[in-house]
Design a protein around this motif. Structure first.
Motif, PDB file in Angstrom:
ATOM      1  N   PHE A  46      -0.115   2.498  -7.359  1.00 32.56           N
ATOM      2  CA  PHE A  46      -0.914   1.940  -6.263  1.00 32.56           C
ATOM      3  C   PHE A  46      -0.359   2.273  -4.878  1.00 32.56           C
ATOM      4  CE2 PHE A  46       1.846  -1.529  -7.913  1.00 32.56           C
ATOM      5  CZ  PHE A  46       2.619  -1.785  -6.796  1.00 32.56           C
ATOM      6  N   TYR A  47       0.951   2.427  -4.741  1.00 29.42           N
ATOM      7  CA  TYR A  47       1.557   2.615  -3.420  1.00 29.42           C
ATOM      8  C   TYR A  47       1.083   3.913  -2.756  1.00 29.42           C
ATOM      9  CZ  TYR A  47       5.176   3.566   0.083  1.00 29.42           C
ATOM     10  OH  TYR A  47       5.830   3.874   1.241  1.00 29.42           O
ATOM     11  N   LYS A  48       1.170   5.021  -3.465  1.00 30.33           N
ATOM     12  CA  LYS A  48       0.777   6.316  -2.895  1.00 30.33           C
ATOM     13  C   LYS A  48      -0.704   6.345  -2.523  1.00 30.33           C
ATOM     14  CE  LYS A  48       4.293   8.961  -5.404  1.00 30.33           C
ATOM     15  NZ  LYS A  48       4.539   9.972  -6.452  1.00 30.33           N
TER      16      LYS A  48
ATOM     17  N   PHE B 288      -2.075   6.896   1.453  1.00 31.79           N
ATOM     18  CA  PHE B 288      -2.989   8.001   1.763  1.00 31.79           C
ATOM     19  C   PHE B 288      -4.315   7.482   2.298  1.00 31.79           C
ATOM     20  CE2 PHE B 288      -6.636  10.527   0.310  1.00 31.79           C
ATOM     21  CZ  PHE B 288      -6.437  11.682   1.067  1.00 31.79           C
ATOM     22  N   SER B 289      -4.869   6.465   1.643  1.00 33.49           N
ATOM     23  CA  SER B 289      -6.174   5.936   2.037  1.00 33.49           C
ATOM     24  C   SER B 289      -6.159   5.428   3.473  1.00 33.49           C
ATOM     25  CB  SER B 289      -6.593   4.809   1.080  1.00 33.49           C
ATOM     26  OG  SER B 289      -7.791   4.199   1.517  1.00 33.49           O
TER      27      SER B 289
ATOM     28  N   CYS C  65      -6.121   1.170  11.221  1.00 25.40           N
ATOM     29  CA  CYS C  65      -5.854   1.736   9.886  1.00 25.40           C
ATOM     30  C   CYS C  65      -4.481   2.400   9.858  1.00 25.40           C
ATOM     31  CB  CYS C  65      -6.927   2.749   9.509  1.00 25.40           C
ATOM     32  SG  CYS C  65      -8.470   2.036   8.910  1.00 25.40           S
ATOM     33  N   THR C  66      -4.172   3.140  10.922  1.00 20.00           N
ATOM     34  CA  THR C  66      -2.871   3.822  11.012  1.00 20.00           C
ATOM     35  C   THR C  66      -1.734   2.816  11.093  1.00 20.00           C
ATOM     36  OG1 THR C  66      -3.961   5.656  12.165  1.00 20.00           O
ATOM     37  CG2 THR C  66      -1.551   5.560  12.283  1.00 20.00           C
ATOM     38  N   LEU C  67      -1.912   1.755  11.885  1.00 21.70           N
ATOM     39  CA  LEU C  67      -0.895   0.708  11.985  1.00 21.70           C
ATOM     40  C   LEU C  67      -0.649   0.038  10.631  1.00 21.70           C
ATOM     41  CD1 LEU C  67      -1.787  -1.071  15.360  1.00 21.70           C
ATOM     42  CD2 LEU C  67       0.257   0.296  14.865  1.00 21.70           C
ATOM     43  N   ALA C  68      -1.736  -0.238   9.904  1.00 18.57           N
ATOM     44  CA  ALA C  68      -1.607  -0.857   8.580  1.00 18.57           C
ATOM     45  C   ALA C  68      -0.821   0.041   7.636  1.00 18.57           C
ATOM     46  CB  ALA C  68      -2.997  -1.147   8.003  1.00 18.57           C
ATOM     47  N   ALA C  69      -1.048   1.353   7.718  1.00 12.49           N
ATOM     48  CA  ALA C  69      -0.315   2.301   6.873  1.00 12.49           C
ATOM     49  C   ALA C  69       1.172   2.294   7.201  1.00 12.49           C
ATOM     50  CB  ALA C  69      -0.883   3.711   7.050  1.00 12.49           C
TER      51      ALA C  69
END
Length: 403
Positions: A81-83, A87-88, A181-185
């Motif tokens: 699940f992590y990868k 990516f998402s 989205c980028t911050l969450a990643a």
């Protein structure tokens, strides 16, 4: 008041720190999803698309969601699940920024399909992560915490989105979506790296059962498709109803939608904590949630009084608070017998299918039959959803008696 506050805080106790991190990542991500509630308005007001065009774009939205959920489930079972989540989130951030530059019907259809394909790879992966980081007795409350994060973000998102549209433009919403989205990643990479975290419920099945051969689960999925079609009207046809039939502004629409998220943030966890210890079954609670949601539409035809919009939103909110956490917990329970990614992907896909047909059908019904007749038909769909859940309940009771 102190006693009430203490009891409220106690409903959150016992959840792992990894679940809290997942909730924070979800909050950051969802706080930026301002585009989605305003998408139908953006397409009709800014890009001058017809309701028919918007219906097809929403179908592309749903199709991308179906493909993404299926692919996310497959990849989760293969690479973890992590990868998939990292990516998402990163790719979705980039695609949301690009989406604002697509202004033709065909290009926007392709763009929204790709955005949702990548974005919804996150959902089955996140559900499997949530299950892994939760003790068995805490799974429903863990789901509820994630929903609280979603709805806290969603309560702020539309309100802030309405302000951004009023003061700047719709374009700013796409930038905010991409950045969040980028911050969450970045948060996910820093706090949930599998090298530094441990799972609490690492389910391993030697002979995993295929979700496609699980009859009760398939009945459940059918009910969830119908429930999704009904509930999703609040994010496509309902904003148009607020604006065209009741003359609300974008800011007022944002506040009304934001009320939904705020009420869920305040009341859902205590409600779920109480219902978990009650004598009600998960299927019984899903039935009650579907009844309330269906009723929230039919009452709109009873009066032209503006307050009915608030009452309808309240009914839908309580229905959502009950139906979604227990349907999610039901799916995770069934997933323990098979490929978790596959089960949770199909659960996600049930709502993606609702996106394909729900938005398009809703727009076409509004365009051809008007709002009042649309709400009657949506209520009928809710009744069919309730019927399927009753069949599921009886099926499970019969199976239990003969075990």
């Amino acid at each position: 008041m102190k006693t009430l506050f203490t009891k409220y805080i106690n409903t959150f106790k016992g959840l792992s720190k990894e679940v809290w991190w997942l909730a924070l990542i979800t909050l950051i991500n969802r706080a930026g999803t301002m585009v989605i509630p305003f998408l139908s308005l953006y397409l009709t007001k800014s890009l001058d698309f017809s309701l028919n065009d918007v219906g097809w774009i929403m179908s592309a939205f749903g199709l991308g969601s179906v493909i993404g959920s299926w692919l996310g489930g497959k990849l989760t079972d293969k690479i973890g699940f992590y990868k998939v989540m990292v990516f998402s989130l990163l790719a979705t951030g980039i695609l949301f920024v690009v989406l604002q530059f697509l202004t033709t019907f065909v290009s926007f259809c392709i763009g929204i399909l790709l955005v949702m394909l990548i974005a919804d790879m996150f959902r089955p992966a996140m559900f499997v992560a949530l299950s892994a980081y939760s003790k068995p007795e805490n799974k429903t409350r863990s789901v509820t915490l994630i929903r609280l994060a979603i709805n806290l973000g969603f309560s702020a998102g539309p309100a802030i989105g309405g302000i951004i549209i009023t003061t700047l433009s719709y374009g700013g919403l796409f930038w905010v979506d991409g950045i969040t989205c980028t911050l969450a990643a970045l948060v996910l990479i820093n706090v949930l790296n599998p090298k530094t975290t441990k799972t609490l419920d690492d389910v391993s099945v030697s002979n995993p059962r295929s979700a496609y051969s699980d009859t009760p689960f398939l009945i459940f999925l059918g009910a969830m498709v119908l429930f999704g079609i009904v509930f999703l009207q609040y994010f496509s046809t309902m904003p148009l109803y607020y604006k065209d039939a009741h003359m609300l502004t974008e800011f007022e629409i944002g506040m009304l939608l934001g009320m939904n998220g705020f009420l869920i943030f305040v009341f859902e966890m205590p409600l779920i904590k109480w219902l978990e210890t009650s004598r009600f079954t998960k299927t019984g609670l899903m039935i009650f949630g579907a009844i309330l949601t269906g009723f929230s539409f039919i009452i709109l035809n009873l009066t032209t009084w503006m307050g009915v919009l608030v009452i309808g939103m309240l009914l839908a909110t309580v229905g959502e608070m009950i139906a979604f956490p227990f349907s999610n917990a039901f799916a995770m329970d069934r997933a323990k017998k098979g490929n978790q990614g596959e089960y949770m992907a199909l659960y996600s896909i049930s709502f993606s299918i609702a996106h394909i047909f729900g938005h398009n059908a809703g727009m076409r019904m509004v365009d051809g039959l008007g709002f009042d007749n649309t709400w009657y038909l949506i209520t009928v769909l809710a009744a069919f959803c309730i019927l399927l859940l009753v069949i599921l309940q009886q099926f499970l009771k019969a199976k239990k008696r003969f075990v």
